[in-house]
Design an enzyme around this catalytic site. Structure first.
Site, short mmCIF file in Angstrom:
data_model
loop_
_atom_site.label_atom_id
_atom_site.label_comp_id
_atom_site.label_asym_id
_atom_site.label_seq_id
_atom_site.Cartn_x
_atom_site.Cartn_y
_atom_site.Cartn_z
N LYS A 53 0.84 -1.21 0.00
CA LYS A 53 0.00 0.00 0.00
C LYS A 53 0.87 1.26 0.00
O LYS A 53 0.57 2.24 -0.69
CB LYS A 53 -0.93 -0.01 1.21
CG LYS A 53 -1.98 -1.12 1.11
CD LYS A 53 -2.80 -1.28 2.36
CE LYS A 53 -3.76 -2.44 2.19
NZ LYS A 53 -4.59 -2.71 3.36
N GLN A 97 -4.98 -2.59 9.42
CA GLN A 97 -4.69 -3.81 8.67
C GLN A 97 -5.28 -5.02 9.39
O GLN A 97 -5.06 -5.21 10.60
CB GLN A 97 -3.19 -4.00 8.49
CG GLN A 97 -2.82 -5.15 7.57
CD GLN A 97 -3.31 -4.98 6.14
OE1 GLN A 97 -3.49 -3.85 5.67
NE2 GLN A 97 -3.54 -6.09 5.46
N ASP A 120 -10.95 2.31 3.90
CA ASP A 120 -11.44 0.99 3.47
C ASP A 120 -12.90 1.03 3.06
O ASP A 120 -13.40 0.14 2.38
CB ASP A 120 -11.30 -0.01 4.62
CG ASP A 120 -9.99 -0.80 4.56
OD1 ASP A 120 -9.52 -1.24 5.61
OD2 ASP A 120 -9.45 -0.99 3.44
N1 LIG Z 1 -7.81 -3.18 6.35
C1 LIG Z 1 -7.74 -4.17 5.41
N2 LIG Z 1 -7.17 -5.36 5.71
C2 LIG Z 1 -7.14 -6.34 4.75
C3 LIG Z 1 -7.59 -6.10 3.46
C4 LIG Z 1 -8.19 -4.84 3.19
O1 LIG Z 1 -8.68 -4.57 2.05
N3 LIG Z 1 -8.24 -3.91 4.18
N4 LIG Z 1 -7.48 -7.06 2.46
C5 LIG Z 1 -6.65 -8.27 2.70
C6 LIG Z 1 -5.19 -8.09 2.39
N5 LIG Z 1 -4.94 -7.16 1.29
C7 LIG Z 1 -4.81 -5.84 1.63
O2 LIG Z 1 -4.64 -5.51 2.80
C8 LIG Z 1 -4.67 -7.60 -0.02
C9 LIG Z 1 -4.67 -8.96 -0.35
C10 LIG Z 1 -4.35 -9.36 -1.66
C11 LIG Z 1 -4.04 -8.42 -2.62
C12 LIG Z 1 -3.65 -8.83 -3.99
O3 LIG Z 1 -3.40 -8.00 -4.85
N6 LIG Z 1 -3.55 -10.16 -4.22
C13 LIG Z 1 -3.02 -10.67 -5.48
C14 LIG Z 1 -2.74 -12.19 -5.37
C15 LIG Z 1 -2.17 -12.62 -4.07
C16 LIG Z 1 -0.87 -11.90 -3.78
O4 LIG Z 1 -0.03 -11.81 -4.70
O5 LIG Z 1 -0.74 -11.43 -2.65
C17 LIG Z 1 -4.04 -10.51 -6.58
O6 LIG Z 1 -5.26 -10.58 -6.28
O7 LIG Z 1 -3.57 -10.36 -7.73
C18 LIG Z 1 -4.05 -7.09 -2.31
C19 LIG Z 1 -4.35 -6.67 -1.01
C20 LIG Z 1 -6.75 -8.67 4.14
N7 LIG Z 1 -6.60 -7.55 5.04
#
Ligand SMILES: Nc1nc2c(c(=O)[nH]1)N[C@@H](CN(C=O)c1ccc(C(=O)N[C@@H](CCC(=O)O)C(=O)O)cc1)CN2
Length: 287
Positions: A53, A97, A120
């Site tokens: 982020k 987070q 969020d």
């Molecule tokens: N306060 C928050 N906590 C969490 C969130 C959130 O949106 N707000 N989401 C998830 C974790 N997350 C961001 O924090 C997140 C997870 C996955 C991805 C992502 O781009 N994933 C890739 C594939 C997996 C990877 O490579 O990690 C994709 O989809 O291409 C972005 C953000 C839990 N906590």
């Protein structure tokens, strides 16, 4: 027929280019948008997501406000950190987070966020505003899905959309977004209590799967030519003992669907782009 893949990573990059210009315009008004993150503990996955982020922020010129607390932080220490961000004019939006360590009250923490700084878009006040059609920061994953479909000319007005999964962060708010007058879709919200899931998904023009069940949607459950969005992200351990992420959509669906948003490379990058968008929008309103 092999489906057209809707590239969330490339679309997110386009959005970041647009945001970079908006941040530059804000700078000419003496305003620098600021994103805060609160990370409790040392979970490597959470650390990686928070680092991502802040890399995104640096790419577009958003300032970073990092708050880290030890895994044994008390609820009061967390409350204090949130109060400081609520009061900090340099912070236009922030996130806590998730998941938090088990001894902490997640609902209490999330409800302590100033709703106007809820980057969020998951604060109960903002979800309530969404229900009522009021202006509010929108939940990042649902907003990212709708934006991706819009930018790839997937018709939503009058479309039958099957959303699979009724979670608070994706399924439920997604149904609210899609039924706004600006999207005008007809949504069927499917869940573990749905008796004949395939009947609903086969009847849909668009199927969005956010159930957290690997491979749940199979090719026989898809109307040929439909658009399929894989929101699922489940960590599984392969036969080689290595961890990897898998989605809710069986790969064979690409042989039947017209368009597919894959996982990885689809919803995740769009989620991150919407987080930045929420912060910039807040700064533009506050300026
Ligand atoms: N306060 C928050 N906590 C969490 C969130 C959130 O949106 N707000 N989401 C998830 C974790 N997350 C961001 O924090 C997140 C997870 C996955 C991805 C992502 O781009 N994933 C890739 C594939 C997996 C990877 O490579 O990690 C994709 O989809 O291409 C972005 C953000 C839990 N906590």
């Amino acid at each position: 027929m092999t489906a057209t893949i809707l590239d969330g990573k490339a679309t997110a990059a386009e959005i970041k280019d647009e945001l970079r210009a908006r941040v530059k315009a804000l700078a000419e008004r003496g305003i620098t948008p600021g994103l805060g993150t609160v990370l409790v503990g040392e979970d490597p996955g959470s650390q990686a997501y928070v680092n991502g982020k802040h890399r995104d922020c640096a790419e577009v010129g958003i300032a970073s406000l990092r708050v880290t607390l030890p895994a044994d932080a008390t609820q009061e220490q967390l409350d204090t950190a949130l109060a400081e961000l609520n009061a900090d004019p340099a912070c236009h939006g922030y996130i806590v987070q998730l998941p938090l360590p088990g001894h902490l009250d997640t609902q209490r923490a999330l409800e302590s966020i100033d709703p106007d700084k809820d980057a969020d878009g998951l604060h109960p006040v903002n979800l309530g505003r969404l229900v009522l059609g009021y202006d509010a920061p929108l939940p990042c994953t649902p907003r990212g899905i709708v934006e991706l479909l819009r930018r790839h000319d997937v018709p939503l007005s009058g479309a039958n959309v099957a959303v699979v999964g009724r979670g608070n962060t994706v399924g439920r708010p997604l149904g609210l977004l899609l039924t706004r007058r600006s999207e005008n879709a007809t949504v069927t919200l499917c869940h573990t209590g749905t008796l004949d899931l395939a009947a609903h998904t086969r009847a849909a023009d668009v199927v969005i799967v956010a159930a957290g069940v690997p491979g749940l949607l199979t090719a026989d459950m898809v109307n040929p030519g439909a658009t399929v969005v894989d929101v699922g992200i489940t960590r599984v351990i392969g036969e080689d003992g290595k961890g990897r992420y898998t989605g809710d959509v069986d790969p064979e669906v690409t042989e039947v669907a017209g368009k597919v948003v894959p996982m990885p490379g689809g919803v995740g990058p769009m989620t991150r782009a919407m987080l930045l968008t929420n912060v910039v929008e807040r700064a533009e309103r506050a300026g």
